[in-house]
Design an enzyme around this catalytic site. Sequence first.
Site, short mmCIF file in Angstrom:
data_model
loop_
_atom_site.label_atom_id
_atom_site.label_comp_id
_atom_site.label_asym_id
_atom_site.label_seq_id
_atom_site.Cartn_x
_atom_site.Cartn_y
_atom_site.Cartn_z
CD GLU A 93 36.13 15.61 24.83
OE1 GLU A 93 35.55 16.53 24.23
OE2 GLU A 93 36.89 14.79 24.26
CG HIS A 112 34.62 11.66 21.73
ND1 HIS A 112 34.25 12.52 20.72
CD2 HIS A 112 35.68 12.25 22.34
CE1 HIS A 112 35.05 13.58 20.73
NE2 HIS A 112 35.93 13.43 21.70
CG HIS A 114 40.26 13.42 19.23
ND1 HIS A 114 41.12 13.47 20.30
CD2 HIS A 114 39.02 13.72 19.72
CE1 HIS A 114 40.44 13.80 21.40
NE2 HIS A 114 39.16 13.96 21.07
CG HIS A 182 36.58 17.69 19.45
ND1 HIS A 182 35.85 18.07 20.55
CD2 HIS A 182 37.23 16.57 19.83
CE1 HIS A 182 36.06 17.22 21.55
NE2 HIS A 182 36.90 16.31 21.13
ZN LIG Z 1 37.46 14.70 22.28
#
Ligand SMILES: [Zn+2]
Length: 251
Positions: A93, A112, A114, A182
């Site tokens: 990603e 980024h 979760h 996500h």
């Molecule tokens: Zn992710």
Amino acid sequence: MPGLRGISSQISDPSSAAPDSKLIDDLVYANRILADQGVFDAFGHVSVRHDKNLNRFLLSRNLAPALVTARDILTHDLDGDPLDAGDRKPYLERFIHAAVYRARADVKAVVHSHSPSLIPFGVTGIPLRPVYHMSAFLGGGTSLFEIRHEAGMTDMLIRDHKLADALAKSLGEDAVVLMRGHGATVVGNSIPQVVYRAIYTEMNARLQAQAAALGTITFLSVEEATKAAAVNDGQVLRPWELWKARIGKID
Ligand SMILES: [Zn+2]
């Protein structure tokens, strides 16, 4: 005079300049801190824009953040391609980071994650809003990225430029964008600021859920949030030094 030629070619070609070693150390600390503070588990990543070339960013190879060392940091271009990976695997990603750096000149660091407490907000479409001054950077509330609107039924991952550009568009000028089913992407103007924001986004989510169970919430107004965020921005090094001290010496 080969020595002088070497110097002048370095000056004329900034893309070859190595990043400051302190920036790399801070990025390693950011990886470890976000794992230590429960924002990352085996997944999630944090990047920083290269200090000598604004068209590059630094991001670990594909590795659990708690295990990242300076030797794992790769330089990526703004297409998300790693330039010095050799046989090392990049993150799937990484396009998220590339798209945000392309879209936002003010952004110097991206997380980024979760982050678990954010997930209920993304799946219900309830925005995160600042319940206290510490998370004032949430301003008027988070936007939500709905991957189905962009690409229908996917595996939920941001695997290409199209999805990453759509995510950056959902982020707009905000500090945080939630990603349904996500996690979230958080941005800042430095590593300490983005780490602060990622940690306090997770905390705000926990507190907002607790407060919602009790009754009607009085959130910070946009004006209060703007004033409080300006104060916090002058204080980010205090928690940063504490979080670093918890990690200790890095290799
Ligand atoms: Zn992710």
